[in-house]
Motif scaffolding. Structure first.
Motif, PDB file in Angstrom:
ATOM      1  N   VAL A 106       0.863  -1.182   0.000  1.00  0.00           N
ATOM      2  CA  VAL A 106       0.000   0.000   0.000  1.00  0.00           C
ATOM      3  C   VAL A 106       0.897   1.229   0.000  1.00  0.00           C
ATOM      4  CG1 VAL A 106      -1.801   1.315   1.154  1.00  0.00           C
ATOM      5  CG2 VAL A 106      -1.844  -1.182   1.251  1.00  0.00           C
ATOM      6  N   GLY A 107       0.838   1.981  -1.084  1.00  0.00           N
ATOM      7  CA  GLY A 107       1.586   3.228  -1.193  1.00  0.00           C
ATOM      8  C   GLY A 107       0.650   4.413  -1.129  1.00  0.00           C
ATOM      9  N   VAL A 108       1.153   5.538  -0.620  1.00  0.00           N
ATOM     10  CA  VAL A 108       0.296   6.694  -0.366  1.00  0.00           C
ATOM     11  C   VAL A 108       0.900   7.963  -0.967  1.00  0.00           C
ATOM     12  CG1 VAL A 108      -0.815   8.109   1.406  1.00  0.00           C
ATOM     13  CG2 VAL A 108      -0.496   5.650   1.794  1.00  0.00           C
ATOM     14  N   THR A 109       0.111   8.684  -1.734  1.00  0.00           N
ATOM     15  CA  THR A 109       0.506  10.001  -2.229  1.00  0.00           C
ATOM     16  C   THR A 109       0.544  10.996  -1.082  1.00  0.00           C
ATOM     17  OG1 THR A 109      -0.369   9.679  -4.464  1.00  0.00           O
ATOM     18  CG2 THR A 109      -0.207  11.944  -3.670  1.00  0.00           C
ATOM     19  N   CYS A 110       1.650  11.727  -0.971  1.00  0.00           N
ATOM     20  CA  CYS A 110       1.781  12.721   0.097  1.00  0.00           C
ATOM     21  C   CYS A 110       2.101  14.114  -0.432  1.00  0.00           C
ATOM     22  CB  CYS A 110       2.857  12.270   1.088  1.00  0.00           C
ATOM     23  SG  CYS A 110       2.458  10.703   1.901  1.00  0.00           S
ATOM     24  N   HIS A 111       2.071  14.279  -1.755  1.00  0.00           N
ATOM     25  CA  HIS A 111       2.285  15.580  -2.398  1.00  0.00           C
ATOM     26  C   HIS A 111       3.616  16.187  -1.945  1.00  0.00           C
ATOM     27  CE1 HIS A 111      -1.708  15.065  -3.895  1.00  0.00           C
ATOM     28  NE2 HIS A 111      -2.282  15.206  -2.716  1.00  0.00           N
ATOM     29  N   ASP A 112       3.541  17.367  -1.339  1.00  0.00           N
ATOM     30  CA  ASP A 112       4.744  18.038  -0.823  1.00  0.00           C
ATOM     31  C   ASP A 112       4.655  18.203   0.691  1.00  0.00           C
ATOM     32  OD1 ASP A 112       2.636  19.806  -0.813  1.00  0.00           O
ATOM     33  OD2 ASP A 112       3.810  21.522  -1.514  1.00  0.00           O
ATOM     34  N   SER A 113       3.882  17.321   1.330  1.00  0.00           N
ATOM     35  CA  SER A 113       3.552  17.488   2.746  1.00  0.00           C
ATOM     36  C   SER A 113       4.339  16.540   3.647  1.00  0.00           C
ATOM     37  CB  SER A 113       2.049  17.261   2.961  1.00  0.00           C
ATOM     38  OG  SER A 113       1.742  17.221   4.339  1.00  0.00           O
ATOM     39  N   ARG A 114       5.109  17.102   4.543  1.00  0.00           N
ATOM     40  CA  ARG A 114       5.810  16.295   5.535  1.00  0.00           C
ATOM     41  C   ARG A 114       4.811  15.672   6.520  1.00  0.00           C
ATOM     42  NH1 ARG A 114      11.582  19.241   6.839  1.00  0.00           N
ATOM     43  NH2 ARG A 114      12.019  19.927   4.693  1.00  0.00           N
ATOM     44  N   HIS A 115       3.783  16.427   6.838  1.00  0.00           N
ATOM     45  CA  HIS A 115       2.781  15.922   7.772  1.00  0.00           C
ATOM     46  C   HIS A 115       2.078  14.686   7.211  1.00  0.00           C
ATOM     47  CE1 HIS A 115      -0.560  15.719  10.576  1.00  0.00           C
ATOM     48  NE2 HIS A 115      -1.393  15.797   9.552  1.00  0.00           N
ATOM     49  N   LEU A 116       1.637  14.759   5.953  1.00  0.00           N
ATOM     50  CA  LEU A 116       0.954  13.611   5.352  1.00  0.00           C
ATOM     51  C   LEU A 116       1.882  12.408   5.252  1.00  0.00           C
ATOM     52  CD1 LEU A 116      -1.062  15.325   2.459  1.00  0.00           C
ATOM     53  CD2 LEU A 116      -1.941  14.486   4.662  1.00  0.00           C
ATOM     54  N   ALA A 117       3.139  12.655   4.965  1.00  0.00           N
ATOM     55  CA  ALA A 117       4.102  11.559   4.867  1.00  0.00           C
ATOM     56  C   ALA A 117       4.323  10.902   6.225  1.00  0.00           C
ATOM     57  CB  ALA A 117       5.421  12.075   4.304  1.00  0.00           C
ATOM     58  N   MET A 118       4.477  11.708   7.267  1.00  0.00           N
ATOM     59  CA  MET A 118       4.664  11.153   8.599  1.00  0.00           C
ATOM     60  C   MET A 118       3.453  10.332   9.019  1.00  0.00           C
ATOM     61  SD  MET A 118       7.660  11.922   9.795  1.00  0.00           S
ATOM     62  CE  MET A 118       7.491  11.750  11.571  1.00  0.00           C
ATOM     63  N   LEU A 119       2.259  10.846   8.718  1.00  0.00           N
ATOM     64  CA  LEU A 119       1.030  10.137   9.063  1.00  0.00           C
ATOM     65  C   LEU A 119       0.957   8.799   8.334  1.00  0.00           C
ATOM     66  CD1 LEU A 119      -1.699  10.185  10.531  1.00  0.00           C
ATOM     67  CD2 LEU A 119      -2.661  11.366   8.547  1.00  0.00           C
ATOM     68  N   ALA A 120       1.265   8.803   7.034  1.00  0.00           N
ATOM     69  CA  ALA A 120       1.229   7.561   6.259  1.00  0.00           C
ATOM     70  C   ALA A 120       2.254   6.558   6.778  1.00  0.00           C
ATOM     71  CB  ALA A 120       1.481   7.860   4.780  1.00  0.00           C
ATOM     72  N   GLY A 121       3.445   7.047   7.091  1.00  0.00           N
ATOM     73  CA  GLY A 121       4.478   6.171   7.609  1.00  0.00           C
ATOM     74  C   GLY A 121       4.107   5.562   8.943  1.00  0.00           C
TER      75      GLY A 121
END
Length: 210
Positions: A106-121
């Motif tokens: 499952v991969g997740v698009t996080c655009h340019d957002s550190r917050h979204l990336a941290m949440l997905a991780g």
């Protein structure tokens, strides 16, 4: 020392000539290392999408390449895909994970957002995707990422990161240097002037030389 970066192919936005694309795809996959292929087709009926998956998936998987479906965790599970890629407007991560199972990607698009990336991780995503890094004709671009976000992520997290958006052989070097684990490429391979196989070889030459 060779880089760990690998190629992540995305299908063209339309597949009107499916038999022709199957031949092009096979030659491209045989030309060098490819980590996965994401089938990304918008506005297709489920029956049509399943038919295309049934044609492409065996060609991809028998070469040891992961077959990823865009947007549709339900169909990814039903059709034997290796995983799913979800955007921020698609199924939530937990719902996607429940649909495809614990062993699927499952991969997740996080655009340019550190917050979204941290949440997905933190939720358990198998990779996070940042972009777009360059202008692209594949989709409308609302978010523009800087290579620095790849350096930040790779220095902080073990979850792999994917760079996406307008990537070609000519502009890929800064993203490799910044720490991208995968380069997600569509037009940069399928529209390469010397053909898709030449593009795959050129990307892999860059990875090995970095």
């Amino acid at each position: 020392m060779p880089t760990n970066c690998r190629l992540y192919l995305i299908t063209p936005p339309t597949l009107d000539d499916l038999p022709g694309f199957v031949k092009t795809l096979g030659v491209a996959l045989d030309a060098g290392d490819v980590a996965c292929l994401q089938l990304r087709l918008k506005d297709r009926k489920d029956d049509d999408l399943c038919r295309i998956i049934d044609v492409l998936r065996p060609e991809v998987q028998r070469r040891g390449v992961a077959f990823i479906l865009n947007d549709r965790p339900d169909l990814a599970f039903e059709t034997g895909c290796d995983g799913v890629h979800i955007g921020q407007e698609d199924s939530p991560y937990r719902q996607a994970r429940e649909a495809v199972g614990a062993n699927a990607i499952v991969g997740v698009t996080c655009h340019d957002s550190r917050h979204l990336a941290m949440l997905a991780g933190e939720q358990g995503a198998d990779y996070v995707a940042f972009g777009a890094f360059y202008p692209t004709a594949t989709k409308d671009v609302l978010h523009h990422a800087d290579p620095e976000i790849l350096s930040w992520w790779s220095g902080l997290m073990e979850v792999p990161c994917v760079a996406i958006g307008g990537i070609t052989v000519d502009n890929a070097a800064p993203l490799i240097d910044a720490g991208a684990d995968f380069l997600a490429v569509s037009g940069g391979v399928w529209n390469h002037p010397d053909g898709a196989a030449a593009a795959v070889r050129a990307f892999n030459k860059m990875f090995a030389a970095d």
